[in-house]
Design a protein around this motif. Structure first.
Motif, mmCIF file in Angstrom:
data_model
loop_
_atom_site.group_PDB
_atom_site.id
_atom_site.type_symbol
_atom_site.label_atom_id
_atom_site.label_comp_id
_atom_site.label_asym_id
_atom_site.label_seq_id
_atom_site.Cartn_x
_atom_site.Cartn_y
_atom_site.Cartn_z
ATOM 1 N N UNK A 94 0.828 -1.221 0.000
ATOM 2 C CA UNK A 94 0.000 0.000 0.000
ATOM 3 C C UNK A 94 0.851 1.256 0.000
ATOM 4 N N UNK A 95 1.960 1.251 0.755
ATOM 5 C CA UNK A 95 2.860 2.405 0.762
ATOM 6 C C UNK A 95 3.463 2.607 -0.624
ATOM 7 N N UNK A 96 3.879 1.526 -1.262
ATOM 8 C CA UNK A 96 4.474 1.631 -2.596
ATOM 9 C C UNK A 96 3.452 2.127 -3.610
ATOM 10 N N UNK A 97 2.218 1.671 -3.496
ATOM 11 C CA UNK A 97 1.173 2.124 -4.409
ATOM 12 C C UNK A 97 0.869 3.608 -4.198
ATOM 13 N N UNK A 98 0.895 4.056 -2.934
ATOM 14 C CA UNK A 98 0.682 5.479 -2.656
ATOM 15 C C UNK A 98 1.811 6.323 -3.251
ATOM 16 N N UNK A 99 3.055 5.833 -3.114
ATOM 17 C CA UNK A 99 4.179 6.552 -3.708
ATOM 18 C C UNK A 99 4.070 6.593 -5.234
ATOM 19 N N UNK A 100 3.555 5.509 -5.802
ATOM 20 C CA UNK A 100 3.357 5.483 -7.256
ATOM 21 C C UNK A 100 2.299 6.495 -7.677
ATOM 22 N N UNK A 101 1.210 6.570 -6.904
ATOM 23 C CA UNK A 101 0.158 7.546 -7.210
ATOM 24 C C UNK A 101 0.693 8.963 -7.119
ATOM 25 N N UNK A 102 1.505 9.253 -6.085
ATOM 26 C CA UNK A 102 2.100 10.577 -5.941
ATOM 27 C C UNK A 102 3.020 10.905 -7.115
ATOM 28 N N UNK A 103 3.821 9.923 -7.531
ATOM 29 C CA UNK A 103 4.715 10.149 -8.674
ATOM 30 C C UNK A 103 3.913 10.377 -9.952
ATOM 31 N N UNK A 104 2.799 9.645 -10.108
ATOM 32 C CA UNK A 104 1.969 9.827 -11.297
ATOM 33 C C UNK A 104 1.334 11.217 -11.315
ATOM 34 N N UNK A 105 0.873 11.672 -10.148
ATOM 35 C CA UNK A 105 0.276 13.017 -10.060
ATOM 36 C C UNK A 105 1.315 14.082 -10.391
ATOM 37 N N UNK A 106 2.515 13.953 -9.847
ATOM 38 C CA UNK A 106 3.567 14.930 -10.140
ATOM 39 C C UNK A 106 3.904 14.947 -11.631
ATOM 40 N N UNK A 107 3.918 13.769 -12.234
ATOM 41 C CA UNK A 107 4.207 13.709 -13.669
ATOM 42 C C UNK A 107 3.096 14.386 -14.471
ATOM 43 N N UNK A 108 1.839 14.158 -14.073
ATOM 44 C CA UNK A 108 0.729 14.816 -14.758
ATOM 45 C C UNK A 108 0.777 16.327 -14.579
ATOM 46 N N UNK A 109 1.260 16.772 -13.438
ATOM 47 C CA UNK A 109 1.323 18.210 -13.170
ATOM 48 C C UNK A 109 2.420 18.916 -13.949
ATOM 49 N N UNK A 110 3.263 18.174 -14.614
ATOM 50 C CA UNK A 110 4.235 18.843 -15.504
ATOM 51 C C UNK A 110 3.530 19.472 -16.694
ATOM 52 N N UNK A 111 2.300 19.052 -16.964
ATOM 53 C CA UNK A 111 1.443 19.756 -17.923
ATOM 54 C C UNK A 111 0.482 20.621 -17.118
ATOM 55 N N UNK A 112 0.673 21.925 -17.170
ATOM 56 C CA UNK A 112 -0.142 22.859 -16.387
ATOM 57 C C UNK A 112 -1.398 23.167 -17.197
ATOM 58 N N UNK A 113 -2.570 22.905 -16.616
ATOM 59 C CA UNK A 113 -3.839 23.087 -17.314
ATOM 60 C C UNK A 113 -4.628 24.259 -16.727
ATOM 61 N N UNK A 114 -5.611 24.726 -17.484
ATOM 62 C CA UNK A 114 -6.456 25.842 -17.039
ATOM 63 C C UNK A 114 -7.412 25.367 -15.956
ATOM 64 N N UNK A 115 -7.418 25.993 -14.791
ATOM 65 C CA UNK A 115 -8.338 25.572 -13.724
ATOM 66 C C UNK A 115 -9.785 25.959 -13.985
#
Length: 376
Positions: free
Chosen positions: A152-173
């Motif tokens: 579960x900890x590893x999956x949470x870290x994976x989710x955090x890494x995926x979110x950070x990667x998605x945030x490299x594309x800045x979108x209009x709020x």
């Protein structure tokens, strides 16, 4: 004997000869023609003109949620964007590495969990056959639980890494119109920085904020006024004096009186499909204050002040003679005075020719052909 001659005697004689002629001429002069407006009762909505400023209905400052180098600006400055539309891209290389590492950690944790489950199952079978101690079984079960938590900890870290990667594309709020970009390609940005990359403003609908005296607000509410989102009665006057084509609504009132100015902030909402109104523009708003049924509107050019400063009007009476009436004025309404006393329906108010008449004079009244209409 010398004859007596007075030097002013010819003037006296001439005046005596001319005076009878002038009196006769005055008596024979026809009545003066004046222009009048016949008063008729009508329902009037009283309005007040208030200064205000245009404000965007939504404002969003675009900021990065991860740090890195800007590699691309995708949007066009000053153009409309939709919510979720990409605007900037940050170099994703380091975040892709973190994503790969997180995926490996998940795989490793899952492998450890599978091994712990097999060991726990083996110890349970040995315990049932009586060839393993209870402590060994307990240790195997605890190891399995630890391995499951690690997954579960590893999956949470994976989710955090995926979110950070998605945030490299800045979108209009939000959807709206973008402002100028404060950064360009190659700029280093940091997560949550104070300086916004750009600002998005929603311009349709748009707000107009005005201030109204707390005293006037009390009068309006005592008269039954409420905030009605469906009443399309508010008009907007632009800085050049023209009236905005869209009518608006009184959408909200700040439940607080400014202690220094004694005013309340009112928020009005207007449709702005062509984006004609822009935030920061100075405007004036014609806001309804009350309704007067059967009001009499007297043209302002027909009202003057007497020596005591009281408002008066010249009226053509039933015998075609000029009468002076003292008026009770409620307030102004465009080019008219809203009058509550001193005149009545059917009275003929003189609006032209006032300089040629006096009280008691016989006149001929002519109705004004095209009287100006009052704004209701």
């Amino acid at each position: 004997m010398r004859a007596f001659f007075h030097p002013f005697l010819p003037l006296v004689v001439a005046a005596a000869l001319i005076l009878p002629v002038s009196v006769e001429a005055q008596q024979a002069r026809p009545p003066q023609t004046v222009t009048v407006v016949t008063l008729a009762p009508q329902d009037v909505t009283l309005t007040v003109r208030l200064p205000g400023r245009v404000a965007a209905s939504r404002v969003a400052e675009v900021r990065p949620q991860v740090s890195g180098i800007i590699t691309q600006q995708i949007f066009d400055e000053g153009k409309a964007v939709a919510a979720g539309e990409p605007m900037y891209r940050i170099d994703p290389a380091s975040y892709e590495v973190k994503m790969a590492a997180a995926e490996a950690s998940v795989a490793q944790a899952q492998a450890s969990l599978a091994q712990a489950e097999r060991e726990a199952k083996r110890q349970e079978e040995l315990r049932q056959r009586g060839v393993a101690a209870q402590q060994a079984l307990d240790d195997a079960l605890a190891a399995k639980d630890v391995a499951a938590a690690a997954v579960k900890v590893a999956e949470a870290n994976l989710l955090s890494a995926r979110i950070d990667l998605e945030r490299t594309t800045i979108t209009a709020p939000i959807a709206g119109v973008t402002g100028l970009s404060e950064v360009s390609e190659g700029a280093l940005v940091t997560s949550g920085q104070a300086t916004a990359l750009t600002v998005i403003r929603k311009l349709d609908p748009i707000y107009v904020d005005v201030t109204q005296s707390a005293t006037e607000i009390l009068k309006w509410r005592r008269a039954g006024g409420v905030v009605d989102r469906n009443a399309q009665v508010v008009k907007l006057v632009l800085a050049d004096g023209t009236v905005f084509e869209q009518s608006g609504t009184l959408s909200a009132a700040e439940p607080h009186v400014d202690e220094q100015t004694g005013t309340i902030l009112l928020r009005l909402t207007f449709a702005n499909p062509e984006h004609f109104l822009l935030p920061g523009m100075y405007v004036q708003v014609e806001l309804p204050e009350g309704h007067v049924p059967g009001a009499l509107l007297v043209p302002q050019e027909g009202v003057s002040r007497d020596r005591r400063g009281r408002p008066v009007a010249m009226i053509v009476g039933a015998d075609s003679k000029v009468e002076q009436r003292e008026l009770e004025i409620v307030r102004d309404q465009g080019a008219f005075w809203v009058v509550s006393g001193g005149v009545q329906a059917g009275d003929k108010v003189i609006v032209e020719g006032l300089q040629k008449i006096q009280v008691g004079a016989q006149v001929v009244a002519e109705e004004r052909a095209a009287p100006a209409a009052a704004g209701n």
